[in-house]
Design a protein around this motif. Structure first.
Motif, mmCIF file in Angstrom:
data_model
loop_
_atom_site.group_PDB
_atom_site.id
_atom_site.type_symbol
_atom_site.label_atom_id
_atom_site.label_comp_id
_atom_site.label_asym_id
_atom_site.label_seq_id
_atom_site.Cartn_x
_atom_site.Cartn_y
_atom_site.Cartn_z
ATOM 1 N N GLY A 158 0.812 -1.209 0.000
ATOM 2 C CA GLY A 158 0.000 0.000 0.000
ATOM 3 C C GLY A 158 0.845 1.258 0.000
ATOM 4 N N ARG A 159 1.939 1.267 0.781
ATOM 5 C CA ARG A 159 2.791 2.447 0.822
ATOM 6 C C ARG A 159 3.455 2.700 -0.526
ATOM 7 N N ILE A 160 3.899 1.634 -1.190
ATOM 8 C CA ILE A 160 4.531 1.797 -2.506
ATOM 9 C C ILE A 160 3.513 2.316 -3.526
ATOM 10 N N LEU A 161 2.308 1.781 -3.478
ATOM 11 C CA LEU A 161 1.262 2.258 -4.393
ATOM 12 C C LEU A 161 0.959 3.734 -4.154
ATOM 13 N N SER A 162 0.933 4.153 -2.900
ATOM 14 C CA SER A 162 0.699 5.564 -2.590
ATOM 15 C C SER A 162 1.848 6.427 -3.099
ATOM 16 N N ALA A 163 3.085 5.948 -2.912
ATOM 17 C CA ALA A 163 4.245 6.704 -3.377
ATOM 18 C C ALA A 163 4.238 6.852 -4.895
ATOM 19 N N GLU A 164 3.669 5.867 -5.589
ATOM 20 C CA GLU A 164 3.580 5.912 -7.050
ATOM 21 C C GLU A 164 2.313 6.608 -7.532
ATOM 22 N N GLN A 165 1.553 7.172 -6.566
ATOM 23 C CA GLN A 165 0.316 7.904 -6.846
ATOM 24 C C GLN A 165 -0.784 7.023 -7.429
ATOM 25 N N ASN A 166 -0.705 5.713 -7.156
ATOM 26 C CA ASN A 166 -1.798 4.799 -7.504
ATOM 27 C C ASN A 166 -2.741 4.720 -6.300
ATOM 28 N N MET A 193 -5.996 3.110 9.290
ATOM 29 C CA MET A 193 -7.035 4.111 9.051
ATOM 30 C C MET A 193 -6.448 5.396 8.478
ATOM 31 N N THR A 194 -5.315 5.825 9.035
ATOM 32 C CA THR A 194 -4.670 7.049 8.561
ATOM 33 C C THR A 194 -4.224 6.911 7.114
ATOM 34 N N MET A 195 -3.570 5.782 6.792
ATOM 35 C CA MET A 195 -3.107 5.572 5.423
ATOM 36 C C MET A 195 -4.275 5.419 4.455
ATOM 37 N N LEU A 196 -5.351 4.767 4.895
ATOM 38 C CA LEU A 196 -6.539 4.610 4.054
ATOM 39 C C LEU A 196 -7.173 5.970 3.780
ATOM 40 N N ALA A 197 -7.276 6.803 4.819
ATOM 41 C CA ALA A 197 -7.853 8.131 4.650
ATOM 42 C C ALA A 197 -7.016 8.965 3.685
ATOM 43 N N GLN A 198 -5.702 8.886 3.816
ATOM 44 C CA GLN A 198 -4.833 9.641 2.917
ATOM 45 C C GLN A 198 -5.009 9.183 1.476
ATOM 46 N N ALA A 199 -5.040 7.866 1.248
ATOM 47 C CA ALA A 199 -5.199 7.347 -0.114
ATOM 48 C C ALA A 199 -6.537 7.766 -0.708
ATOM 49 N N ALA A 203 -7.095 10.127 -3.899
ATOM 50 C CA ALA A 203 -7.820 9.498 -5.011
ATOM 51 C C ALA A 203 -9.002 10.358 -5.432
ATOM 52 N N ALA A 204 -9.575 11.117 -4.491
ATOM 53 C CA ALA A 204 -10.697 12.018 -4.784
ATOM 54 C C ALA A 204 -10.213 13.400 -5.189
ATOM 55 N N GLU A 205 -8.942 13.490 -5.600
ATOM 56 C CA GLU A 205 -8.342 14.748 -6.047
ATOM 57 C C GLU A 205 -8.394 15.799 -4.947
ATOM 58 N N GLN A 206 -8.120 15.360 -3.720
ATOM 59 C CA GLN A 206 -8.004 16.227 -2.551
ATOM 60 C C GLN A 206 -9.281 17.007 -2.249
ATOM 61 N N LYS A 207 -10.402 16.371 -2.508
ATOM 62 C CA LYS A 207 -11.689 16.971 -2.136
ATOM 63 C C LYS A 207 -12.109 16.439 -0.770
ATOM 64 N N ALA A 208 -12.545 17.348 0.078
ATOM 65 C CA ALA A 208 -12.904 16.965 1.441
ATOM 66 C C ALA A 208 -14.121 16.052 1.439
#
Length: 408
Positions: A158-166, A193-199, A203-208
């Motif tokens: 999951g961390r690698i996917l986040s780093a690759e912006q997937n 939970m924190t990593m899931l929320a960040q992803a 993924a929602a283009e930083q929309k709250a």
């Protein structure tokens, strides 16, 4: 791994091939002994017969020829045939054993995890090629499927996917990880939970999203000092126009940071949130944005002066009153520099979340350490003052006047 298999194959080949050669040799000895026995029996019969000497000599000559022929022709043929019959079978067994070992190791062994670890180490040293990156992700996915109880592989993937912006794939990985985590693994669940929320946020283009904000609040309920969760929760609360909540989240993060550019940038966000809160009719005090600072006059008693050496180390520190012994701020000097007024502040914090500003009351300690070590030892001289308000502006007088013993 292949080198190890080859090394194992050597004793295996010897074990399987030995019976082939050993059996052929035994057959050769067995045939030779039988021919010799028959030759001797017939020789005795000829010698004991009533034939003339000339006839006996003729028969003995024929027996000698037969014996020589059987020794030179029969035995090598049997040895050759025996070896030819058994050697292919032995070789087939060796090949089958090695192939089975490789296949079984690939299926149930740790080769996948070992290779994934090698690629992770390589990635920490240099950039992976596209083929290596794809191989790493495949091996991490395989390790996750084969070891569902080991969340480390899912977390790394999951961390690698986040780093690759997937971010969508990363969110899927962290969601699956969260489902597998037991309820008692609270710290791991908060991290997931924190990593899931960040992803999901990226993924929602930083929309709250209120659901993402709720996820962060659940994480903070478990680990209130999680810096990443505090920062993102403040961002989401700000975007959702919950400015009071944003200030509280960022307050916890700001107090855990030492003075510097990062803290200054966060302070700007806090003040902007306070302005918006005022526009909504709310009020908030930002007095806590002023960093706590204590001035202390450190000196030695007459008795301590007599025993201390000018080069002895002096530690002056503040720690939470009736709390953790971890120092909130520390200054280091020598006996020769005393008496002196020193300043303890958040800039001297030794650990995140452990700063002078976070504790309303603290204990001031000054210690002469003959060994030069910060840990108190018998024979050290010490002075202590408590409780002290962390924002008191007076100059506190702290005298080193007590020698520590083994029980103190």
């Amino acid at each position: 791994m292949m080198l190890a298999l080859l090394l194992l194959a050597i004793p295996l080949a010897m074990f399987l091939l030995k019976p082939v050669w050993y059996r052929s040799s035994q057959q050769e000895i067995s045939h030779s002994e039988e021919n010799l026995r028959l030759y001797q029996e017939r020789t005795d019969e000829v010698a004991g017969s009533d034939l003339s000497e000339e006839e006996k000599a003729q028969l003995q000559l024929e027996l000698d020829r037969e014996f020589l022929a059987s020794a030179s022709e029969l035995q090598p043929r049997e040895q050759k045939n025996s070896t030819r019959d058994r050697l292919p079978l032995a070789i087939a067994l060796i090949v089958l054993t090695l192939a089975s070992t490789v296949l079984l190791y690939q299926r149930w062994g740790a080769s996948n995890e070992l290779r994934a670890t090698e690629l992770l180490d390589l990635a920490s040293q240099s950039r992976l090629s596209e083929l290596e990156r794809k191989e790493l992700m495949t091996r991490l996915a395989n390790a996750e499927q084969r070891n569902p109880d080991n969340i480390e592989w899912a977390y790394l993937r999951g961390r690698i996917l986040s780093a690759e912006q997937n971010y969508e794939q990363a969110a899927t990985a962290f969601a699956a990880m969260l489902e597998r985590l037991p309820e008692e693994a609270q710290a791991d669940r908060a991290e997931a939970m924190t990593m899931l929320a960040q992803a999901r946020f990226f993924a929602a283009e930083q929309k709250a999203d209120p659901a993402v904000y709720e996820l962060l609040q659940q994480a903070l309920a478990i680990t209130p000092q999680h810096r990443q969760a505090l920062g993102m929760a403040g961002i989401l609360a700000f975007e959702l126009q919950q400015y009071g909540d944003a200030i509280e989240h960022w307050r916890g993060l700001w107090q855990s940071l030492p003075a510097g550019p990062e803290a200054a940038q966060l302070e700007q966000g806090i003040r902007r949130a306070a302005e918006h809160l005022g526009e909504q009719g709310g009020e908030v005090s930002l007095a806590w944005l002023e960093r706590a600072e204590l001035k202390v006059l450190v000196s030695l008693s007459e008795q301590a002066k007599q025993q201390a050496q000018p080069g002895d180390t002096v530690f002056v520190l503040a720690r939470a009153f009736n709390g953790s012994p971890m120092p909130l701020a520390v200054q280091k000097l020598t006996v020769a520099q005393l008496p002196q007024v020193i300043t303890l502040s958040d800039a001297q914090a030794m650990a995140p979340g452990m700063s002078l500003s976070q504790f309303k009351q603290v204990t001031l300690v000054a210690r002469v350490s003959r060994s030069g070590q910060p840990t108190a030892q018998p024979g050290d001289w010490q002075g202590l003052l408590e409780p002290v308000a962390n924002r008191d502006e007076q100059i506190f007088k702290l005298t080193i006047d007590r020698q520590l013993t083994a029980g103190s």
